[in-house]
Design a protein around this motif. Structure first.
Motif, PDB file in Angstrom:
ATOM      1  N   LEU A  81       0.705  -1.170   0.130  1.00 42.85           N
ATOM      2  CA  LEU A  81      -0.187   0.104   0.154  1.00 42.85           C
ATOM      3  C   LEU A  81       0.971   1.298   0.102  1.00 42.85           C
ATOM      4  O   LEU A  81       0.498   2.159  -0.610  1.00 42.85           O
ATOM      5  CB  LEU A  81      -0.830  -0.004   1.330  1.00 42.85           C
ATOM      6  CG  LEU A  81      -1.941   1.178   1.400  1.00 42.85           C
ATOM      7  CD1 LEU A  81      -2.950   1.251   0.126  1.00 42.85           C
ATOM      8  CD2 LEU A  81      -2.814   1.045   2.636  1.00 42.85           C
ATOM      9  N   ILE A  82       1.984   1.569   0.906  1.00 45.96           N
ATOM     10  CA  ILE A  82       2.789   2.572   0.971  1.00 45.96           C
ATOM     11  C   ILE A  82       3.564   2.605  -0.433  1.00 45.96           C
ATOM     12  O   ILE A  82       3.553   3.686  -1.067  1.00 45.96           O
ATOM     13  CB  ILE A  82       3.851   2.279   1.897  1.00 45.96           C
ATOM     14  CG1 ILE A  82       3.144   2.338   3.277  1.00 45.96           C
ATOM     15  CG2 ILE A  82       4.839   3.470   2.011  1.00 45.96           C
ATOM     16  CD1 ILE A  82       3.995   1.730   4.569  1.00 45.96           C
ATOM     17  N   GLU A  83       4.140   1.392  -1.099  1.00 46.36           N
ATOM     18  CA  GLU A  83       4.921   1.350  -2.114  1.00 46.36           C
ATOM     19  C   GLU A  83       4.225   1.741  -3.493  1.00 46.36           C
ATOM     20  O   GLU A  83       4.969   2.150  -4.398  1.00 46.36           O
ATOM     21  CB  GLU A  83       5.948   0.299  -2.450  1.00 46.36           C
ATOM     22  CG  GLU A  83       7.010   0.266  -0.921  1.00 46.36           C
ATOM     23  CD  GLU A  83       7.770  -1.022  -0.976  1.00 46.36           C
ATOM     24  OE1 GLU A  83       7.628  -1.891  -1.763  1.00 46.36           O
ATOM     25  OE2 GLU A  83       8.725  -0.993  -0.313  1.00 46.36           O
ATOM     26  N   ARG A  84       2.965   1.742  -3.404  1.00 48.84           N
ATOM     27  CA  ARG A  84       2.306   1.900  -4.567  1.00 48.84           C
ATOM     28  C   ARG A  84       2.258   3.301  -4.917  1.00 48.84           C
ATOM     29  O   ARG A  84       2.415   3.538  -6.206  1.00 48.84           O
ATOM     30  CB  ARG A  84       0.858   1.462  -4.235  1.00 48.84           C
ATOM     31  CG  ARG A  84      -0.254   1.688  -5.616  1.00 48.84           C
ATOM     32  CD  ARG A  84      -1.530   1.275  -5.161  1.00 48.84           C
ATOM     33  NE  ARG A  84      -2.166   2.144  -4.084  1.00 48.84           N
ATOM     34  CZ  ARG A  84      -3.253   2.007  -3.567  1.00 48.84           C
ATOM     35  NH1 ARG A  84      -4.024   0.952  -3.802  1.00 48.84           N
ATOM     36  NH2 ARG A  84      -3.644   2.709  -2.413  1.00 48.84           N
ATOM     37  N   ASP A  85       2.335   4.308  -3.865  1.00 49.12           N
ATOM     38  CA  ASP A  85       2.419   5.650  -4.309  1.00 49.12           C
ATOM     39  C   ASP A  85       3.684   6.411  -3.810  1.00 49.12           C
ATOM     40  O   ASP A  85       4.085   7.406  -3.956  1.00 49.12           O
ATOM     41  CB  ASP A  85       1.135   6.500  -3.880  1.00 49.12           C
ATOM     42  CG  ASP A  85       0.007   6.074  -4.354  1.00 49.12           C
ATOM     43  OD1 ASP A  85       0.014   5.655  -5.713  1.00 49.12           O
ATOM     44  OD2 ASP A  85      -0.993   5.865  -3.779  1.00 49.12           O
ATOM     45  N   ASN A  86       4.500   5.416  -2.937  1.00 53.17           N
ATOM     46  CA  ASN A  86       5.522   6.297  -2.000  1.00 53.17           C
ATOM     47  C   ASN A  86       6.722   5.062  -2.102  1.00 53.17           C
ATOM     48  O   ASN A  86       7.077   4.579  -1.068  1.00 53.17           O
ATOM     49  CB  ASN A  86       5.299   6.789  -0.797  1.00 53.17           C
ATOM     50  CG  ASN A  86       6.274   7.698  -0.249  1.00 53.17           C
ATOM     51  OD1 ASN A  86       7.293   7.646  -0.647  1.00 53.17           O
ATOM     52  ND2 ASN A  86       5.993   7.771   1.146  1.00 53.17           N
TER      53      ASN A  86
END
Length: 152
Positions: A81-86
């Motif tokens: 979830l974090i690495e999808r946008d960050n």
């Protein structure tokens, strides 16, 4: 973003570090409280201050429901979830005008078994380094289902 807007957020102690999931109606104020270590507890004990993900909700009830779902997720789902946008786990609070965390290292910082390598030269990349090939493949079907489910 309005000053008062319900949202759920994830904080981290650093790249791929300890995670904390919370909910608030004042994201900037709440992040500042975490940074100032206003309250004793998990985030203060482990130095968890970096805003790595957040999601605005229509109502506080919706934000709380989302927080409860995320807290039940396996760590890999939260990481995805974090690495999808960050993908670099940057501190998103800087984009809201908060100063960068003192002593914060960039996400690409390399480590060896005894700590940071001298001169910035990596002897061995940390297992969570973005260029490490042994990283597990995310289960995108499970992640997509979890993100699209409205209730449990």
């Amino acid at each position: 973003m309005r000053e008062r807007q319900p949202c759920v957020y994830l904080l981290s102690s650093g790249y791929n570090g300890r995670l904390y999931c919370g909910v608030t109606s004042n994201l900037i104020g709440r992040i500042q409280q975490h940074r100032d270590e206003v309250f004793d507890g998990f985030t203060k004990r482990y130095g968890i201050k970096r805003l790595v993900w957040f999601e605005v909700a229509e109502t506080m009830e919706a934000a709380i429901a989302r927080e409860k779902r995320i807290k039940k997720w396996p760590r890999d789902w939260k990481r995805n979830l974090i690495e999808r946008d960050n993908p670099a786990w940057n501190d998103l609070a800087v984009g809201f005008g908060l100063p960068p965390l003192s002593g914060a290292r960039p996400a690409w910082w390399t480590w060896n078994k005894s700590g940071v390598t001298e001169g910035g030269q990596a002897k061995q990349a940390h297992p969570s380094h973005p260029n490490t090939s042994s990283r597990p493949t995310p289960n995108t079907r499970e992640m997509r289902n979890a993100l699209s489910s409205d209730g449990e």
